[in-house]
Scaffold this active site. Structure first.
Site, PDB file in Angstrom:
ATOM      1  N   LYS A 186       0.809  -1.228   0.000  1.00  0.00           N
ATOM      2  CA  LYS A 186       0.000   0.000   0.000  1.00  0.00           C
ATOM      3  C   LYS A 186       0.838   1.272   0.000  1.00  0.00           C
ATOM      4  O   LYS A 186       0.351   2.333  -0.371  1.00  0.00           O
ATOM      5  CB  LYS A 186      -0.982   0.001   1.170  1.00  0.00           C
ATOM      6  CG  LYS A 186      -2.142  -0.960   0.923  1.00  0.00           C
ATOM      7  CD  LYS A 186      -3.438  -0.384   1.422  1.00  0.00           C
ATOM      8  CE  LYS A 186      -4.636  -1.243   1.024  1.00  0.00           C
ATOM      9  NZ  LYS A 186      -4.538  -2.645   1.490  1.00  0.00           N
ATOM     10  N   SER A 232      -8.183   1.576   9.248  1.00  0.00           N
ATOM     11  CA  SER A 232      -7.538   1.072  10.459  1.00  0.00           C
ATOM     12  C   SER A 232      -6.461   0.078  10.067  1.00  0.00           C
ATOM     13  O   SER A 232      -5.852  -0.560  10.903  1.00  0.00           O
ATOM     14  CB  SER A 232      -8.569   0.425  11.379  1.00  0.00           C
ATOM     15  OG  SER A 232      -9.283  -0.537  10.667  1.00  0.00           O
ATOM     16  N   GLU A 248     -10.033 -13.860  -3.365  1.00  0.00           N
ATOM     17  CA  GLU A 248     -10.782 -13.312  -2.226  1.00  0.00           C
ATOM     18  C   GLU A 248     -10.997 -14.370  -1.154  1.00  0.00           C
ATOM     19  O   GLU A 248     -10.980 -15.565  -1.453  1.00  0.00           O
ATOM     20  CB  GLU A 248     -12.192 -12.902  -2.695  1.00  0.00           C
ATOM     21  CG  GLU A 248     -12.240 -11.626  -3.472  1.00  0.00           C
ATOM     22  CD  GLU A 248     -13.677 -11.285  -3.836  1.00  0.00           C
ATOM     23  OE1 GLU A 248     -14.041 -10.123  -3.664  1.00  0.00           O
ATOM     24  OE2 GLU A 248     -14.427 -12.177  -4.284  1.00  0.00           O
ATOM     25  N   GLY A 294     -16.125 -13.511   1.756  1.00  0.00           N
ATOM     26  CA  GLY A 294     -16.323 -12.159   1.221  1.00  0.00           C
ATOM     27  C   GLY A 294     -16.079 -12.126  -0.272  1.00  0.00           C
ATOM     28  O   GLY A 294     -15.195 -11.426  -0.745  1.00  0.00           O
ATOM     29  N   ASP A 312     -17.540 -10.777  -2.805  1.00  0.00           N
ATOM     30  CA  ASP A 312     -18.277  -9.753  -3.565  1.00  0.00           C
ATOM     31  C   ASP A 312     -17.632  -9.505  -4.932  1.00  0.00           C
ATOM     32  O   ASP A 312     -18.319  -9.267  -5.919  1.00  0.00           O
ATOM     33  CB  ASP A 312     -18.336  -8.442  -2.785  1.00  0.00           C
ATOM     34  CG  ASP A 312     -16.951  -7.902  -2.492  1.00  0.00           C
ATOM     35  OD1 ASP A 312     -16.276  -8.469  -1.630  1.00  0.00           O
ATOM     36  OD2 ASP A 312     -16.530  -6.944  -3.164  1.00  0.00           O
ATOM     37  N   SER A 325       1.192  -9.936  -0.323  1.00  0.00           N
ATOM     38  CA  SER A 325       0.858  -8.508  -0.288  1.00  0.00           C
ATOM     39  C   SER A 325       1.280  -7.763   0.969  1.00  0.00           C
ATOM     40  O   SER A 325       1.450  -6.544   0.934  1.00  0.00           O
ATOM     41  CB  SER A 325      -0.640  -8.328  -0.529  1.00  0.00           C
ATOM     42  OG  SER A 325      -1.381  -9.069   0.405  1.00  0.00           O
TER      43      SER A 325
HETATM   44  C1  LIG Z   1      -5.214  -3.674   1.261  1.00  0.00           C
HETATM   45  C2  LIG Z   1      -4.619  -5.017   1.228  1.00  0.00           C
HETATM   46  C3  LIG Z   1      -5.043  -5.993   0.295  1.00  0.00           C
HETATM   47  C4  LIG Z   1      -6.176  -5.751  -0.673  1.00  0.00           C
HETATM   48  O1  LIG Z   1      -5.842  -4.733  -1.576  1.00  0.00           O
HETATM   49  P1  LIG Z   1      -6.955  -3.997  -2.470  1.00  0.00           P
HETATM   50  O2  LIG Z   1      -6.218  -3.009  -3.261  1.00  0.00           O
HETATM   51  O3  LIG Z   1      -7.947  -3.392  -1.512  1.00  0.00           O
HETATM   52  O4  LIG Z   1      -7.598  -5.059  -3.287  1.00  0.00           O
HETATM   53  C5  LIG Z   1      -4.382  -7.207   0.260  1.00  0.00           C
HETATM   54  N1  LIG Z   1      -3.375  -7.489   1.125  1.00  0.00           N
HETATM   55  C6  LIG Z   1      -2.949  -6.594   2.034  1.00  0.00           C
HETATM   56  C7  LIG Z   1      -1.831  -6.964   2.930  1.00  0.00           C
HETATM   57  C8  LIG Z   1      -3.548  -5.318   2.112  1.00  0.00           C
HETATM   58  O5  LIG Z   1      -3.117  -4.441   3.021  1.00  0.00           O
END
Ligand SMILES: *Cc1c(COP(=O)(O)O)cnc(C)c1O
Length: 324
Positions: free
Chosen positions: A54, A79, A208, A212, A214, A308
């Site tokens: 992010k 959060s 997903e 969830g 969606d 991620s």
């Molecule tokens: C925010 C987040 C996601 C999902 O990302 P999106 O862009 O909302 O699809 C996946 N893994 C981690 C660690 C995140 O912080």
């Protein structure tokens, strides 16, 4: 008309992030390869600044502010990892940041966000509307609201991780499949822009939590489906719906959306800990868990997996691994 970001925007984002974001490693695992008969390439965004991809989207968005926007600063409600991403990006760019967080957010998250220098405004989840509160603060202070996923600059920034993954694995041959953790779709949307431009033959899957789905429902029905906040350990993917931008990219550029159970997430989390010596948060395990479940579909293939993020409270992490 929505101005959908393009791969050119991902390239521009990569230039802005150069020297600020880490070019995270692409790790291999002989054990994973042998167990599933595939070649895995793990793009480890758990090693990104503040512990998740992010940072890429937030830093890219804030970098584009004009002088007046910089002076007033950025505001976000989150959060989770987006809060830390906006706080850290604002500090690095020398601008103020306000993060709106529920007053029952985990202490560790509040502390981390505060440590990055952001002002935290707390609200009561049960009685206050966080979007209305954030809008009001943004207006009062002239701050620019940066949403966690449905924003062209955020999506373009997130797309730089898969751009790097494809570039850094090019010498091994093209990727056949790519698995990406999916919440609101910023990461999946950005990744799909990079994959379509750099690896046209690569299958792109968003993943997903089962509870969830969606995004899967939206992908299949052709319109954005809203759900109740799902119960899952993947707290970064507890989004209730895709965004307008992210949905348009996903329905055009993603091959399918698949789901995994919480038990599968824990299994992947254990694999990362035991075999790869990595702390990965539950949401960060979505992509690998789905690839493991793909069976014959990945046999003999080169498979990109976006890990991620790695931000998880250690007591919770230990309890999950212990089966608690
Ligand atoms: C925010 C987040 C996601 C999902 O990302 P999106 O862009 O909302 O699809 C996946 N893994 C981690 C660690 C995140 O912080």
């Amino acid at each position: 008309m929505l101005q959908i970001p393009t791969y050119q925007d991902v390239i521009a984002a990569a230039a802005r992030l150069d020297g600020h974001a880490h070019r995270t490693p692409v790790l291999r695992s002989a054990t994973a390869d042998a167990r599933y008969g595939a070649q895995f390439f793990f793009k480890c965004e758990n090693f990104q600044r503040m512990g998740a991809f992010k940072f890429r989207g937030a830093f890219n968005a804030l970098s584009k502010f004009d002088a007046a926007q910089r002076k007033a600063g950025a505001i976000a409600f989150s959060s989770g990892n987006h809060a830390q991403a906006v706080a850290l990006s604002a500090r690095l760019l020398g601008m103020p940041a306000v993060i709106v967080m529920p007053n029952d957010a985990p202490a560790a998250k509040l502390a981390a966000t505060r440590e990055y220098g952001a002002e935290i405004v707390q609200y009561d989840r049960f009685t206050e509307d966080r979007e209305a509160l954030t809008q009001r603060l943004a207006q009062e202070r002239g701050m620019t609201l940066i949403p966690p996923y449905d924003h062209p600059d955020v999506i373009a920034g997130q797309g730089t991780a898969v751009k790097e993954l494809i570039e850094d694995t090019a010498s091994e041959g093209p990727l056949d499949a790519l698995y990406i953790c999916l919440g609101g779709g910023g990461l999946t949307g950005g990744s799909a822009l990079s994959a379509r431009a750099l690896a046209p033959g690569c299958k792109v899957y968003g993943v997903e939590p089962e509870a969830g789905n969606d995004g899967q429902q939206s992908f299949r029905s052709g319109h954005i489906v809203h759900i109740e906040t799902p119960r899952t350990i993947a707290d970064g993917a507890q989004t209730q719906h895709l965004g307008q931008y992210t949905f348009e990219i996903i329905r055009r550029d993603v091959d399918d959306i698949v789901t995994v159970s919480d038990a599968q997430l824990v299994e992947a989390m254990r694999f990362f800990a035991e075999r790869m010596k990595m702390v990965v948060e539950p949401t960060g395990c979505l992509a690998f868990a789905a690839a493991c479940a793909a069976g014959a579909a990945i046999a003999g293939r080169r498979v990109g997996v976006v890990v991620s993020g790695g931000n998880v409270d250690l007591a919770r992490y230990a309890a999950l691994l212990a089966g608690g």
